[in-house]
Enzyme design. Structure first.
Site, mmCIF file in Angstrom:
data_model
loop_
_atom_site.group_PDB
_atom_site.id
_atom_site.type_symbol
_atom_site.label_atom_id
_atom_site.label_comp_id
_atom_site.label_asym_id
_atom_site.label_seq_id
_atom_site.Cartn_x
_atom_site.Cartn_y
_atom_site.Cartn_z
ATOM 1 N N SER A 42 43.137 45.846 42.609
ATOM 2 C CA SER A 42 42.911 46.271 41.230
ATOM 3 C C SER A 42 42.237 47.625 41.256
ATOM 4 O O SER A 42 41.530 47.963 42.226
ATOM 5 C CB SER A 42 42.014 45.260 40.495
ATOM 6 O OG SER A 42 41.545 45.782 39.264
ATOM 7 N N TYR A 77 33.301 41.130 40.394
ATOM 8 C CA TYR A 77 34.756 41.079 40.561
ATOM 9 C C TYR A 77 35.255 42.346 41.271
ATOM 10 O O TYR A 77 36.083 42.281 42.190
ATOM 11 C CB TYR A 77 35.415 40.956 39.192
ATOM 12 C CG TYR A 77 36.919 41.056 39.193
ATOM 13 C CD1 TYR A 77 37.715 39.976 39.570
ATOM 14 C CD2 TYR A 77 37.551 42.232 38.791
ATOM 15 C CE1 TYR A 77 39.098 40.066 39.554
ATOM 16 C CE2 TYR A 77 38.934 42.334 38.774
ATOM 17 C CZ TYR A 77 39.709 41.251 39.159
ATOM 18 O OH TYR A 77 41.076 41.348 39.142
#
Length: 261
Positions: free
Chosen positions: A149, A162
């Site tokens: 990501s 995260y």
């Protein structure tokens, strides 16, 4: 094989691969945890129907718990015995977690890191070990899709737990890709930006607005399948995020820490 059979991005990738290989009547394995839970079974059944409509010869649902690290080797070996070594494996499992909770709840922070980094490393290690000894088909032993990501390219204060898991996974996947050079195993590292889908639905319900240059699961899948066909190692989604984050690395810390997700 789709590890994370309930993933909306993962199923879009699998559908496109099934459509592109319909003449081969290929089997798709949907692997997910709690496959007998009614709500998850409904999702898996719907995904299986989509795959058959796209051209999959058969769809098999198998129980797979990514957090159960000791089970990974046996699970992959069982799949290989039943269906043969997978031609394409998509790692689409993961959790977003609750950043606010993770800042004070160490167990929750560790759970995010375990699923999004440690479990991924375990699966990749066992999978590449299996594929290295598999007979090549058309010059390939297999292809793997790993979802990083942009959150891991430069970690932001707003979602650093995260983001740190994705940063670790991104680095590991880059190194593994280099290690696999010449092995006949292709590893594609996907770096999407904000994806408007099931994983982020809770954020938007809480008032978080999609970031600029957001994508849909279908757009992510289109980019991934195209990159697989081109045997690329990295794909940014959308592609212009590559330039954005080249600049983002230079943004001063006092500005960067104020940025939202």
């Amino acid at each position: 094989m789709l590890l994370g059979g309930c993933s909306d991005i993962g199923i879009q990738v699998a559908r496109r691969i099934a459509a592109a290989t319909a003449d081969d009547a290929r089997t798709v394995v949907l692997a997910a945890r709690r496959t007998h839970a009614p709500e998850r079974r409904r999702v898996l059944d719907a995904h299986a129907e989509q795959l058959r409509a796209a051209g999959a010869g058969a769809v098999a649902v198998r129980e797979f718990d990514a957090d159960d690290l000791p089970s990974h080797r046996g699970f992959l070996a069982a799949v290989a015995r039943e269906f043969g070594t997978p031609g394409v494996t998509v790692l689409a499992f993961g959790i977003l977690g609750d950043q606010a909770r993770a800042e004070t709840d160490s167990a929750h922070a560790a759970a995010i890191l375990h699923t999004d980094f440690v479990a991924q490393v375990s699966v990749l290690t066992e999978l590449t070990t299996l594929l290295r000894v598999a007979p090549p088909r058309g010059g390939r032993r297999g292809a793997i899709v790993v979802f990083s990501s942009v959150a891991g390219v430069r970690v932001r204060r707003a979602n650093y737990v995260y983001g740190s898991a994705k940063a670790g996974l991104d680095g590991y996947a880059c190194g593994l890709s280099d290690a696999l050079t010449g092995s006949g195993i292709d590893l594609l590292l996907a770096r999407p930006g904000f994806v408007v889908g099931a994983m982020t639905a809770g954020l938007m319900a809480d008032g978080v607005k999609p970031a600029p240059m957001s994508s849909t699961p279908g757009e992510v899948a289109d980019a991934v399948v195209d990159a697989l066909a081109r045997r690329r190692r990295v794909v940014w989604i959308p592609g212009r995020l590559r330039a954005v984050f080249a600049v983002a690395r230079l943004v001063p810390g006092f500005v960067w820490r104020r940025l939202p997700r």
